[in-house]
Motif scaffolding. Sequence first.
Motif, PDB file in Angstrom:
ATOM      1  N   LEU A 139      29.469  46.726  43.694  1.00  0.00           N
ATOM      2  CA  LEU A 139      28.764  46.684  42.489  1.00  0.00           C
ATOM      3  C   LEU A 139      28.094  48.002  42.132  1.00  0.00           C
ATOM      4  N   TYR A 140      27.399  48.268  43.229  1.00  0.00           N
ATOM      5  CA  TYR A 140      26.554  49.712  43.182  1.00  0.00           C
ATOM      6  C   TYR A 140      27.533  50.860  43.248  1.00  0.00           C
ATOM      7  N   LEU A 141      28.464  50.932  43.865  1.00  0.00           N
ATOM      8  CA  LEU A 141      29.158  52.155  43.966  1.00  0.00           C
ATOM      9  C   LEU A 141      30.245  52.239  42.870  1.00  0.00           C
ATOM     10  N   PHE A 142      30.393  51.188  42.215  1.00  0.00           N
ATOM     11  CA  PHE A 142      31.436  51.394  40.897  1.00  0.00           C
ATOM     12  C   PHE A 142      31.080  52.362  39.957  1.00  0.00           C
ATOM     13  N   GLY A 143      29.683  52.703  39.725  1.00  0.00           N
ATOM     14  CA  GLY A 143      29.188  53.549  38.740  1.00  0.00           C
ATOM     15  C   GLY A 143      29.630  54.839  39.215  1.00  0.00           C
ATOM     16  N   SER A 144      29.876  55.391  40.485  1.00  0.00           N
ATOM     17  CA  SER A 144      30.173  56.552  40.979  1.00  0.00           C
ATOM     18  C   SER A 144      31.495  56.541  41.123  1.00  0.00           C
ATOM     19  N   HIS A 145      32.377  55.668  41.405  1.00  0.00           N
ATOM     20  CA  HIS A 145      33.698  55.555  41.652  1.00  0.00           C
ATOM     21  C   HIS A 145      34.370  54.610  40.810  1.00  0.00           C
ATOM     22  N   PRO A 146      34.384  54.623  39.494  1.00  0.00           N
ATOM     23  CA  PRO A 146      35.057  53.807  38.630  1.00  0.00           C
ATOM     24  C   PRO A 146      36.538  53.602  38.764  1.00  0.00           C
ATOM     25  N   THR A 147      37.192  52.425  38.511  1.00  0.00           N
ATOM     26  CA  THR A 147      38.444  52.498  38.509  1.00  0.00           C
ATOM     27  C   THR A 147      38.872  51.514  37.407  1.00  0.00           C
ATOM     28  N   ASP A 148      40.207  51.382  36.999  1.00  0.00           N
ATOM     29  CA  ASP A 148      40.711  50.514  35.797  1.00  0.00           C
ATOM     30  C   ASP A 148      40.457  49.132  35.870  1.00  0.00           C
ATOM     31  N   ASP A 149      40.340  48.663  37.264  1.00  0.00           N
ATOM     32  CA  ASP A 149      40.269  47.288  37.607  1.00  0.00           C
ATOM     33  C   ASP A 149      38.933  47.158  38.530  1.00  0.00           C
ATOM     34  N   ARG A 150      37.724  46.741  37.938  1.00  0.00           N
ATOM     35  CA  ARG A 150      36.543  46.575  38.433  1.00  0.00           C
ATOM     36  C   ARG A 150      36.592  45.309  39.208  1.00  0.00           C
ATOM     37  N   THR A 151      37.130  44.258  38.850  1.00  0.00           N
ATOM     38  CA  THR A 151      37.470  43.000  39.725  1.00  0.00           C
ATOM     39  C   THR A 151      37.904  43.216  40.957  1.00  0.00           C
ATOM     40  N   GLY A 152      39.158  44.220  40.870  1.00  0.00           N
ATOM     41  CA  GLY A 152      40.146  44.461  41.963  1.00  0.00           C
ATOM     42  C   GLY A 152      39.208  45.326  42.807  1.00  0.00           C
ATOM     43  N   PHE A 153      38.662  46.203  42.567  1.00  0.00           N
ATOM     44  CA  PHE A 153      37.676  47.154  43.291  1.00  0.00           C
ATOM     45  C   PHE A 153      36.846  46.378  44.055  1.00  0.00           C
ATOM     46  N   VAL A 154      36.075  45.386  43.462  1.00  0.00           N
ATOM     47  CA  VAL A 154      35.155  44.489  44.165  1.00  0.00           C
ATOM     48  C   VAL A 154      35.673  43.792  45.419  1.00  0.00           C
ATOM     49  N   LEU A 155      36.495  43.258  44.955  1.00  0.00           N
ATOM     50  CA  LEU A 155      37.225  42.419  45.975  1.00  0.00           C
ATOM     51  C   LEU A 155      37.933  43.258  47.046  1.00  0.00           C
ATOM     52  N   PHE A 156      38.560  44.505  46.825  1.00  0.00           N
ATOM     53  CA  PHE A 156      38.841  45.270  47.905  1.00  0.00           C
ATOM     54  C   PHE A 156      37.724  45.707  48.604  1.00  0.00           C
ATOM     55  N   MET A 157      36.810  45.853  48.376  1.00  0.00           N
ATOM     56  CA  MET A 157      35.834  46.494  49.166  1.00  0.00           C
ATOM     57  C   MET A 157      35.068  45.616  50.119  1.00  0.00           C
ATOM     58  N   GLY A 158      35.184  44.232  49.541  1.00  0.00           N
ATOM     59  CA  GLY A 158      34.856  43.165  50.333  1.00  0.00           C
ATOM     60  C   GLY A 158      35.937  43.122  51.366  1.00  0.00           C
ATOM     61  N   ALA A 159      36.989  43.045  51.131  1.00  0.00           N
ATOM     62  CA  ALA A 159      37.843  42.640  52.074  1.00  0.00           C
ATOM     63  C   ALA A 159      38.030  43.833  53.154  1.00  0.00           C
ATOM     64  N   ALA A 160      37.681  45.105  52.607  1.00  0.00           N
ATOM     65  CA  ALA A 160      37.857  46.451  53.719  1.00  0.00           C
ATOM     66  C   ALA A 160      36.638  46.052  54.556  1.00  0.00           C
ATOM     67  N   MET A 161      35.531  45.562  54.172  1.00  0.00           N
ATOM     68  CA  MET A 161      34.395  45.351  55.270  1.00  0.00           C
ATOM     69  C   MET A 161      34.621  44.513  56.316  1.00  0.00           C
TER      70      MET A 161
END
Length: 446
Positions: free
Chosen positions: A118-140
């Motif tokens: 949620l913090y990184l999304f501002g500097s690394h925006p993507t077309d799918d915010r939900t997908g980005f958030v879930l992906f970062m959680g899985a990657a960690m």
Amino acid sequence: MSTHQMTTFFLALAAISLLAFAAGALARRLRQPPVIGEVLLGVLLGPTLLNGTVSDALFPEDIRPLLAALANIGVALFMFAVGAELDAGLMRGRRFVAGAVAVGSIILPFLLGVLLALYLFGSHPTDDRTGFVLFMGAAMSVTAFPVLARILTDRGMQRTWLGTVALACAAIDDVLAWTLLAVVVAMSGAGTGSQWLLLLFVPYVVLMFTVVRPGLRRLLEHRRLTGPGNPAAMVLTLSGLLLSAAFTEWIGLHFIFGAFIFGAVMPRRTTRGEPSDVTGQVRERISSLNDFLLLPMFFIVAGLKVDLAGMNGTDLLELGLILAVAVGGKFVGAFAAARATGMQNRPATALAVLINTRGLTELIILTVGLQLGALDGELYSIMVVMALVTTAMAGPLLQLIYPVRPMPPGTGPAVPPAGRTGGGQETFLTDLAPDNVNSENAPIRE
């Protein structure tokens, strides 16, 4: 394909094999897993150094699609091996502690990864915010089962109580992490299939375990098909994993899931309940070429996408936050769960350190994220650095916590209990053993 392209392609393959072998050997001399040296090689051959001059000379643009295609085959074979190495026997007598630690080491880093996203999304925006958030959680949340197994084997700990618990936790972590990633891929809608085709995944998994697995067991026992020198077992396995990979890619999931599931359904025992060595033999034969050519090619292809030359203060801050979440989330989650099961401080610390190993598994997930558009080039590069750091630190930290000591002649190791105590929790008694016994490396008695 022209003669020049073919010549360049073969020269590139030779360079990859030789350089990767040298990098892996150097990593071993530094008491690191070979994957560290091979991944660093890929990064250094990329645009990070000399603005990509070396990579452009060794791997011209016109042959890179061919390298990427072979790299994908290497990843599919690797994922098959990961699935084939999963052994339910690791859970015997250790289900409680392994399950608790695995869940703890997944939930906390996943939640922290979501908050960080949620913090990184501002500097690394993507077309799918939900997908980005879930992906970062899985990657960690990832733990690299194969790299962890290699670390334990190099230290002679693969048959100890701590080693088998760590492997069991990593196996559960892998399954949960791949499940989370499958959800992210499905939600992103970036696959090749339609959303309706994704509904086929559940019956596909059921079919693989209830029909394909018993069928494979019978086929691989047939002497006419799998006798000495008969390549039928290898052909059946390769065909099956490629078909499975093609199916999951077609329905909209990544091909890695099909390869992983086919490896997981490979029989470990015969129809009579006896241990079967066919799966192990096939896995070893597949790994021979993969380890020396196809997987190093994946490192090269992945490294060509990493550019650390332009990192600035903001990037370093993001790297620090990512490392803090990745390392802290895994460590605290695993350590707290281990202590809650009755494990003492030192083995719980060692287990939390081992669970932080990410290795090639993390690189595969990051590559999928880049393909899905969940990561941009800058964040991908930073996450690759995180994967390297968390993998490289495991060995030295484990040596610090559990230094390998030679056993006194004629001294028999104390065997920690593998069962559950009367209090309802598994207890690790290593630190209660006499000081002259290297009990943390005690072998398992099955």
